[in-house]
Design an enzyme around this catalytic site. Structure first.
Site, short mmCIF file in Angstrom:
data_model
loop_
_atom_site.label_atom_id
_atom_site.label_comp_id
_atom_site.label_asym_id
_atom_site.label_seq_id
_atom_site.Cartn_x
_atom_site.Cartn_y
_atom_site.Cartn_z
N ASP A 260 0.86 -1.18 0.00
CA ASP A 260 0.00 0.00 0.00
C ASP A 260 0.90 1.24 0.00
OD1 ASP A 260 -2.29 1.50 0.11
OD2 ASP A 260 -2.77 1.02 2.17
N ASP B 164 -9.20 3.73 -1.64
CA ASP B 164 -9.97 4.12 -0.46
C ASP B 164 -11.36 4.62 -0.83
OD1 ASP B 164 -7.69 3.44 0.81
OD2 ASP B 164 -7.07 5.47 1.32
#
Length: 948
Positions: free
Chosen positions: A547, A623
């Site tokens: 990430d 997200d």
């Protein structure tokens, strides 16, 4: 990825605010966590974007010299002159295999080499050339032929037109927007007004000498007018130095006859790209954008500069090979025939044709464009795959269901979640741990209090065939006692700031450093960290999630590294930014493969990506929010990724942020079960929403959705196998399968999985029905649950209560399924198959099945089985097309379901190896479904089932 954590006594620039903080704390979701657009640049904040966008269509100032032409068997090169500045360039046109051309324009005498991704990193090899024949000159036009395609080069003004089968398909610089900012010395600053007389005299003498030098130089290179932001640029409180000056490139690319273009992810937008006449251009610049806005062209986490243009006649693709920040303007208009008046007369009758014009510009690099001429969408997939590679066949567990949260608290929490999935009979394959599992955000470590015996934890889930994924981000906590950081620093492996010192930025651990993954020796060093001796507490069933690899830097402009930071090879970030994240996950995958000496397939998930990412990682859409609109947008976002080769992709089921209600969570599971990568994930501050925590009604529906995913794993697995060979999208827009059906071109809420399944997720709150478009004149479609039939080329409003997701099997297809529920896919390896034979109006069908050991690379050495199925003349045939030497399986055929059979047969017989036996069957005259039970043959055998 998540809300920003900051550390004691430091100043942090975030979300437009400067904050003094004491101790660690989480910034509040409500106040901070909606995207703040002023954190991110618009075109008006980017100097080179403004300069290129300010260009008006007109006569190009670039001209090619026909007399300079140099012919080679597969290419031609010419000198090009920019007449305003007298700067010279080299234009090269390459003929490539499989109906592809390459166009390169580079500065002839550049003061500094420009960055190009090394061959083997984005391009898997030097593209194979094909003979390019010079067809002569007519006036100011040179023609070059390759097969049924040709390139017409207009020398002055410079323009390139590409034809396929005599149809114009792509035009370059037809609007005259070519702009290539050449390298140049920085102009001297004017003398200060308060110089004393002595300094003025010295300055005057110097100016006279300089003027003489410049007069001589001006004969060679005329100076371009200096504009703002060319040598220095400020965004908010950050100043971007530009020691090498303006080096941007750009050109217009037009698609005559085309109204719809697709691709260039990542954007939270419709599948068919929109005109940008009243908005910013589509931006490609890898950024950490949490709670991103929908239906706008702002940049997100990844960038693939590939566009597909499609109409009823053909599909073409344009791949803009550039790792720098890139913007793409799009306009769609009706182009007058006179635009092509000096070319072949290809329009008769109507003097107006549709046309889509695009304008591409990047901050640095060279113009390097690949033109893939199809003619069909699957041809373009194959042509692009030949350049950048395909998605390797994933291990079976990785295309099953994944359970994730930020964060499972400790080993007891992991055990409880694992046991509850079994208690509620919900299958899953992988449980994930986020950043809180580490020792103070030090990756490759474990929190000893929360995870005191990670090996035991991994062994426990492995006993059920399950795996674990832990997060490993590229930022390293600046701590002398943290071995990974200290080693990277001491070995000189970290990226540098503009002054040459190690770059120091803020991310989850606080002050951090970033390895320079552009360097091969750094990637090798990183890969070694995944060995059992280096990643203490890991095990063979542990895999990895990268990430924040854009990379995300909380206290830097646009929450990423400064453009003028330096890489070890001398490149500035501005030149390579979009490729950094790909190198991170490439090194991670290499590390996981090394653990088994490259024998076992592995799994890596990445947030940042670039062209070529498909070779080493899966991708998710970042997200997102637990809102209906984000569920709806996930479908076109994943389809866009599939169109550019990133077939193994998905979205966070349930949404990462916020607390979705039970209906939304349920509908999201139904959608995720029919998307390539299937993972639930949630923010630390959200309520726990593991599926078994929902009301009984929702648990039942979600269980059935996840189980449906598992029954279709053989079909998914076969699709991924064929995709590795030809680069085809796994989750496809309808127009990929029905390229001539114009009604499908704008649809992005219905899609295909492979060529057999049509899916229409329900994405509206409270909806109990849905509009489904069934494509294909003369086709028939079957509801996979009820077997109700629908004719093609029509839209139907179907019933879709909460318990149902509209999924349909195309008539004429055969889908292999495994119907026995298990706790994980590993436990299904030897389970029997069911073949679902959906007949077309001619009472025929075809299908295929790929099987191997589901986990290793042995299939690449031929250790696999590939079976073709066909149903014709009331006979179902199994033809084993490939069985690798020594490869065997215990899998067998348990059931055959024939859908769309108008009459009940008198008897059903199995013919195999010269023997015949009668089979048990039932027939439903209402649904026209025949179920044949227990043929009992090994799946790797040839046989025929006859209906009498």
């Amino acid at each position: 990825m998540r809300s920003r954590m900051v550390a004691a006594s430091d100043t942090v620039f975030f979300s437009g605010h400067t904050m003094k903080v004491a101790g660690f704390f989480l910034l509040g979701l409500a106040s901070v966590f909606s995207v703040q657009r002023d954190n991110f640049r618009t075109c008006d904040n980017v100097g080179f974007c403004k300069r290129h966008r300010a260009l008006e269509p007109g006569t190009s100032s670039y001209a090619a010299s026909a007399s300079s032409m140099k012919l080679n068997p597969t290419s031609v090169s010419l000198d090009v002159l920019e007449k305003k500045s007298d700067v010279k360039f080299t234009l090269t046109i390459f003929g490539l295999k499989d109906n592809t051309f390459r166009i390169r324009l580079e500065e002839k005498d550049a003061m500094r080499k420009r960055y190009e991704p090394p061959v083997g990193d984005v391009l898997i090899k030097v593209p194979e050339g094909e003979e390019l024949k010079y067809n002569g000159q007519s006036g100011n036009q040179l023609t070059f032929n390759k097969g049924t395609s040709r390139v017409v080069l207009t020398t002055e003004p410079l323009r390139i037109d590409v034809y396929s089968d005599d149809d114009p398909v792509i035009s370059i610089n037809s609007q005259g927007l070519l702009k290539f900012e050449h390298t140049r010395p920085k102009p001297e600053a004017p003398p200060a007004e308060n110089q004393d007389e002595e300094n003025k005299e010295e300055a005057q003498e110097g100016e006279e000498e300089q003027q003489k030098e410049e007069e001589v130089k001006e004969e060679e290179v005329k100076a371009e007018p200096e504009e703002p932001d060319m040598w220095e640029e400020t965004f908010k409180s950050h100043t971007d130095s530009k020691p090498f000056g303006p080096t941007s490139i750009g050109v217009d690319i037009s698609f005559p006859g085309v109204e719809h273009v697709y691709g260039i992810p990542e954007h939270a937008d419709s599948l068919a790209l929109k005109t940008t006449k009243t908005t910013d251009p589509y931006r490609l610049y890898n950024l950490d954008v949490f709670e991103y806005d929908l239906y706008n062209p702002m940049a997100l986490y990844g960038a693939v500069p590939l566009m597909l243009a499609h109409n009823e006649k053909r599909t073409v693709g344009v791949f803009w090979l550039n790792a720098a920040e890139t913007w793409v303007d799009i306009s769609s208009n009706v182009a007058d025939k006179s635009i092509f008046s000096n070319l072949a007369d290809f329009v008769t009758g109507n003097n107006e044709i549709p046309q889509t014009d695009t304008h591409w510009f990047s901050e640095s690099g060279v113009i390097d464009v690949f033109l893939m001429l199809g003619p069909g969408p699957k041809d373009v997939f194959r042509q692009y795959a030949a350049l950048t590679g395909t998605t390797p066949l994933p291990p079976l567990f990785s295309i099953s269901y994944h359970q994730c949260r930020w964060n499972y608290n400790d080993q007891d929490d992991v055990r409880t979640v694992d046991e509850n999935f079994d208690k509620f009979d919900i299958p899953y394959d992988v449980i994930w741990l986020d950043i809180e599992h580490t020792d103070g955000k030090r990756y490759f470590t474990w929190d000893a209090a929360k995870f005191p015996n990670s090996i035991e934890m991994l062994r426990n889930i492995s006993s059920k065939g399950r795996k674990m994924v832990t997060i490993v981000d590229p930022h390293l906590k600046r701590d002398d006692n943290y071995k990974v950081f200290a080693e990277a620093r001491d070995k000189g492996l970290l990226i540098k700031n503009k002054d040459g010192g190690d770059f120091d930025g803020w991310c989850w651990p606080g002050s951090s450093g970033w390895p320079d993954f552009l360097e091969k020796h750094v990637r090798d060093w990183w890969a070694d960290k995944f060995s059992a001796s280096e990643y203490v507490g890991s095990a063979p069933n542990l895999y990895v999630w990268n990430d924040m690899n854009e990379p995300s830097v909380f206290n830097a402009p646009e929450i990423t590294v400064n453009r003028d930071i330096k890489h070890l090879g001398g490149w500035e970030n501005r030149e390579v930014h979009n490729i950094y994240g790909m190198y991170v996950h490439e090194a991670t995958m290499d590390g996981l493969l090394k653990r088994t000496n490259y024998q076992e397939r592995a799994f890596v998930l990445t947030r940042a990506f670039f062209a070529g990412t498909q070779r080493t990682a899966a991708v998710w859409t970042g997200d997102n929010m637990g809102e209906w609109s984000h569920l709806k947008i996930s479908n076109p976002m994943i389809m866009s990724l599939n169109l550019v080769g990133i077939t193994f992709s998905g979205a966070d089921v349930g949404g990462f942020f916020r607390n979705p209600d039970n209906e939304l969570v349920t509908r999201w599971y139904q959608a995720g079960a029919f998307q390539p990568f299937f993972r639930a994930h949630a923010h630390l501050d959200t309520k726990r929403r593991e599926p078994y925590l929902l009301p009984d009604e929702n648990v039942k529906v979600i269980r059935e959705a996840i189980r449906a995913r598992y029954t279709y794993l053989p079909y998914w697995y076969t699709e991924f196998f064929t995709s590795e060979k030809d680069g085809a999208a796994v989750m496809r827009p309808l127009w990929v399968e029905f390229p001539k059906e114009k009604a499908t071109f704008g649809i992005d809420d219905n899609y295909m999985i492979g060529s057999a399944l049509l899916v229409r997720p329900v994405t509206d709150q409270g909806a109990t029905n849905a509009n489904v478009y069934f494509p294909g004149a003369g086709e028939v479609w079957y509801d996979v649950e009820t077997y109700q039939t629908y004719k093609g080329q029509q839209e139907v409003n179907v019933q879709a209560p909460l318990s149902k997701i509209p999924v349909y099997q195309k008539g004429g297809t055969i889908i292999p399924r495994k119907m026995r529920p298990r706790r994980s896919s590993t436990l299904m390896f030897d389970d029997p198959f069911t073949l679902v034979v959906a007949l077309d109006p001619k009472q025929e069908a075809n299908g295929q099945l790929f099987i191997d050991d589901y986990r290793t690379f042995k299939y690449r050495d031929g250790a696999y089985g590939f079976i073709k199925y066909s149903f014709t003349s009331h006979k179902l045939h199994s033809n084993v097309e490939h069985q690798g030497s020594g490869f065997t399986t215990k899998e067998w055929l348990e059931r055959v379901i024939v859908v769309g059979l108008p009459h009940e047969p008198r008897k059903v017989t199995l013919h195999q190896s010269g023997q015949t036996k009668e089979l048990i069957f039932t027939y439903d005259s209402t649904t026209h479904v025949l179920i044949i039970r227990k043929p009992g043959v090994n799946i790797l055998q040839n046989w025929t089932i006859s209906l009498h």
